[in-house]
Every structure is written in C-alpha cells, then in structure tokens.
Design an enzyme around this catalytic site. Structure first.
Site, short mmCIF file in Angstrom:
data_model
loop_
_atom_site.label_atom_id
_atom_site.label_comp_id
_atom_site.label_asym_id
_atom_site.label_seq_id
_atom_site.Cartn_x
_atom_site.Cartn_y
_atom_site.Cartn_z
N LYS A 145 5.18 23.60 -1.76
CA LYS A 145 4.70 23.86 -3.12
C LYS A 145 5.82 23.90 -4.16
O LYS A 145 5.72 24.56 -5.18
CB LYS A 145 3.89 25.16 -3.19
CG LYS A 145 2.69 25.19 -2.26
CD LYS A 145 1.78 23.96 -2.41
CE LYS A 145 1.08 23.92 -3.76
NZ LYS A 145 0.17 22.73 -3.85
N HIS A 162 9.48 20.04 5.41
CA HIS A 162 9.76 21.32 4.74
C HIS A 162 10.94 22.02 5.42
O HIS A 162 11.20 23.19 5.15
CB HIS A 162 8.53 22.23 4.78
CG HIS A 162 7.38 21.72 3.94
ND1 HIS A 162 7.54 21.30 2.65
CD2 HIS A 162 6.05 21.59 4.23
CE1 HIS A 162 6.36 20.91 2.17
NE2 HIS A 162 5.45 21.08 3.11
#
Length: 344
Positions: free
Chosen positions: A88, A145
């Site tokens: 995010k 990530h």
C-alpha cells in the site's frame, strides 16, 4: 479429521506434497507441541488448529526460508526490473508505470498480476510463478514486498523502491484489510458499503504505531516499513537502485515517468506519451480496476484504489498521538530519511 484436513491442505499447496505427507506432518507438529488443538467452547465438536509460540517461531522461519529460496533459485535476465515496496505504498502504481513504458500502449493485454507477477507470493506455488515469468517475452517487471536486504540483487537488474508517508501507508492498510465485496441487496443488486468510522480507524492507527512486531514477523508494521525504506535509502547511490516517493508521483506523474524511463533506457515523450501518462494516473487505474487488478470474488477491485491521497493518517491523530508516532519513527530511521518520507 476436519481440523487436520484444513491445515494439511495448506501445507500441501505451499510445499507441493501429497495429502498423506501433509497429514503426517500436521500430526507430528501437534505431537511435538508446534500446533495446538483449539476446541470451540460453544460447540466442542468444532476443533481447529492454532500455532503455539514455539510453532509460530518455526512457521516464521519456514516462511522466510521458502521466500528466500525463491530469490536464490530464480533465473534473472539482464534488464529485469524488481519493484520492491511495502504494501500500500505505491506497488501497483510503479508496476503500471514500468509496464506502460515497456509495452508502449495504454491498452494493456492482460491484468497486472499476469504482466508483473509477484515472485514470493506464498499463496501461489513457486513453479507457477517461475513459469509465468519465464514465459514472458517482454522486459520483465517482478513484484515483491520484500526489502532489498532479503532478496538476491543480481547484476544488470534495476531495483525500484517506492516510499510513502508511513501514516498514509498504514491507513491504506487499515482500509485494505476491510476490503470485501459490497453486500447484495434484493435481487442481487450491489449496495454501497460504508467506510469504517473514524474512531475505529484512529484506534487501529494508534495501536499500529505502538506495534513492536519484528520486520520478519510483520513487514507491514512500523518497524517493518522503516527497515524496508532505511535499507533502500542506504543504497540510494547504487546504480541498480532507484527510489521514488508517492508524493512526487502525485505531483508530477509525467516528470516521474520520464525519470523512470531515462533510468531504464526507455525513450519517453513524443506521440502517444500523454496517453501513457494518463493511463498511469490514479484516477484511470481506479476506473479500470476490474481489468487492471482483479482481486477475486470476495474483494472489491475499485476499493483497492481507494483514494490515493495524502494526509489522512496524520489528520486522524491527536497531537499527543502524532508526537508519539514521530518519537517511534525517530528511533527506527535516520533523520534524512524521515525528512524525505514526511515531505508533502
């Protein structure tokens, strides 16, 4: 037994083993105190499996081993691009920019997960991910990530890290964790799902600031994010590492795409450039969410691109909570990085 079947099914999927092997592993883990049988007090016929503290430590080590194994076993090509960001903080945005520059068309031929696979997504078997990347003829964009410190940094590969104000990243995580498909009304019509109230978001954010989870155990914790960005910041002078800030993408998308193209050796500007930049805008990605980022039947694709704005995390906190955040951040990252992370 049903409880064993669920856990064994997960092991079978991740490890690529048989049902019998998975079941035997689960039985052994229960016997040796790594897994615990949890009986529902309201219905003692319902039993599920939970990790003990000992089991949690082992599971974390196993997950880390499997994740790192993928990077060690993956065959890079010269020119590959690795997009490494905390969740995010601009992952899909950067993937979109890279893919648009490579394919030179705003009409993408496939969804983003196919064009830019997630290498160490443990929900997808390794062989499937490797095969998808091996089958790509165009210049590859690999999603992760995982921090740069934990991946294999091959020569002739560009590693891109996107940073965002940690509080904005956190509040996006809060809403993403509650992203489920809108409820259905009479006749199956979709009804709007109200956003969580600000009190719930603020309480969650205040707890997130205090969370001391390790970066390995919880990469989306404040320590996890700060490690990811601190490590990348220490490599910012490396020719194979390129840092971007979410605010800069918002303020000057064309300029940032030009910077990206220059670093990747891809031409920018000229005929069709405005269309590529427009396709990479947050608004366009949100409008095309069903095509770009299909999340499955239980998730709302449009909500994945919720707002793309800045300042919502800071605005939720009291002065005392905000001071506490800055104190925690100062203990986790160097001052020059924090100045960059917090700029508007």
């Amino acid at each position: 037994m049903a409880f064993r079947g669920g856990a064994a099914g997960g092991l079978k999927h991740v490890l690529g083993i048989t049902d019998q092997q998975a079941g035997e592993i689960v039985d052994a883990l229960v016997r040796h105190g790594y897994l615990d049988l949890l009986v529902d007090p309201a219905d003692r016929r319902r039993v599920r499996i939970g990790l003990t503290d000992r089991g949690r430590a082992v599971a974390l080590a196993l997950w880390d081993f499997l994740r790192m194994s993928r990077w060690r076993q993956f065959s890079f090509r010269p020119g590959d691009i690795v997009v490494s960001t905390p969740a995010k903080s601009g992952t899909t945005w950067m993937q979109m920019m890279c893919v648009l520059l490579i394919l030179r068309t705003a009409d993408l031929p496939a969804p983003m997960p196919e064009l830019s696979p997630w290498l160490d997504d443990m929900a997808c078997p390794r062989d499937e991910v490797f095969a998808a990347l091996a089958g790509q003829a165009h210049r590859r964009v690999v999603k992760t990530h995982t921090p740069l410190s934990d991946i294999v940094m091959a020569p002739e590969v560009t590693h891109i890290v996107v940073a965002r104000h940690p509080l904005d990243t956190a509040i996006s995580l809060f809403h993403q964790s509650r992203n489920v498909d809108s409820p259905r009304g009479v006749g199956g019509a979709t009804r709007p799902r109200p956003e969580p109230d600000q009190a719930s978001a603020r309480e969650w954010l205040a707890q997130w600031i205090e969370d001391d989870s390790s970066r390995e155990g919880q990469p989306s914790s404040l320590p996890g994010m700060m490690w990811h960005w601190s490590d990348a910041w220490s490599r910012r002078d490396d020719t194979g590492v390129l840092l971007f800030h979410y605010e800069d993408l918002s303020a000057d998308l064309s300029g940032q795409m030009t910077r990206l193209g220059r670093h990747l050796g891809i031409g920018t500007g000229g005929a069709g450039w405005a269309d590529l930049v427009a396709a990479a805008s947050f608004e366009r990605m949100r409008a095309d969410a069903n095509r770009i980022q299909p999340l499955g039947p239980a998730r709302n694709n449009t909500a994945f691109f919720r707002r793309g704005g800045s300042g919502s995390g800071t605005a939720l906190l009291t002065d005392g909570e905000l001071s506490r955040y800055h104190a925690r951040a100062a203990a986790l990252a160097p001052p020059d990085l924090l100045d960059w992370l917090h700029h508007r």
